[in-house]
Write a protein that holds these residues in place. Structure first.
Motif, PDB file in Angstrom:
ATOM      1  N   ASP A  91       0.815  -1.211   0.000  1.00 24.04           N
ATOM      2  CA  ASP A  91       0.000   0.000   0.000  1.00 24.04           C
ATOM      3  C   ASP A  91       0.855   1.271   0.000  1.00 24.04           C
ATOM      4  O   ASP A  91       0.375   2.352   0.310  1.00 24.04           O
ATOM      5  N   LYS A  94      -0.810   3.837  -2.308  1.00 26.50           N
ATOM      6  CA  LYS A  94      -2.090   4.353  -1.823  1.00 26.50           C
ATOM      7  C   LYS A  94      -1.904   5.348  -0.681  1.00 26.50           C
ATOM      8  O   LYS A  94      -2.588   6.373  -0.633  1.00 26.50           O
ATOM      9  N   ASP A  98      -3.515   8.955  -1.827  1.00 26.37           N
ATOM     10  CA  ASP A  98      -4.787   9.361  -1.234  1.00 26.37           C
ATOM     11  C   ASP A  98      -4.775  10.757  -0.625  1.00 26.37           C
ATOM     12  O   ASP A  98      -5.831  11.358  -0.463  1.00 26.37           O
ATOM     13  N   GLN A 105      -3.958  13.798  -8.598  1.00 25.29           N
ATOM     14  CA  GLN A 105      -4.366  12.396  -8.749  1.00 25.29           C
ATOM     15  C   GLN A 105      -4.737  12.097 -10.201  1.00 25.29           C
ATOM     16  O   GLN A 105      -4.365  11.057 -10.741  1.00 25.29           O
TER      17      GLN A 105
END
Length: 120
Positions: A91, A94, A98, A105
């Motif tokens: 992750d 992410k 995020d 993004q």
């Protein structure tokens, strides 16, 4: 399209994880980009590579980090992290992605979808 002498030399120099990590830490944008291409194409990376890419993924200053057009080192670093995380089931991507604004993004997603890191 035939590769330039510089690209051929870089391909020959980036033969292991240590060389790739060194290139990422070089602070020379074209060498860093070539290392990112090599990571995605060869799958050569380790935990240090991921840490360096995570650090680089915060580089969005137009005057210092611009690579081409609207794209900065941070965009390419995140696209590289995305590819690594898919292979490693991590992750790391992410957790950085995020917290970015919607426009950033979107730009990272364009790089990922275009598979631009597979072309060099």
């Amino acid at each position: 399209m035939q590769k330039s002498d510089w690209e051929q030399k870089m391909d020959m120099a980036l033969i292991d994880v240590a060389a790739i990590n060194s290139a990422l830490e070089s602070n020379l944008k074209m060498i860093q980009l070539k290392a990112m291409f090599k990571i995605v194409q060869s799958g050569l990376f380790n935990d240090k590579t991921i840490a360096v890419l995570q650090s680089m993924s915060k580089r969005f200053e137009k005057d210092k980090d611009q690579v081409m057009g609207v794209y900065m080192l941070g965009h390419f670093s995140l696209a590289t992290l995305f590819e690594i995380c898919n292979k490693k089931n991590s992750d790391s991507f992410k957790s950085v992605f995020d917290v970015l604004d919607e426009d950033t993004q979107r730009q990272v997603n364009i790089l990922i979808k275009s598979k631009s890191l597979y072309q060099s």
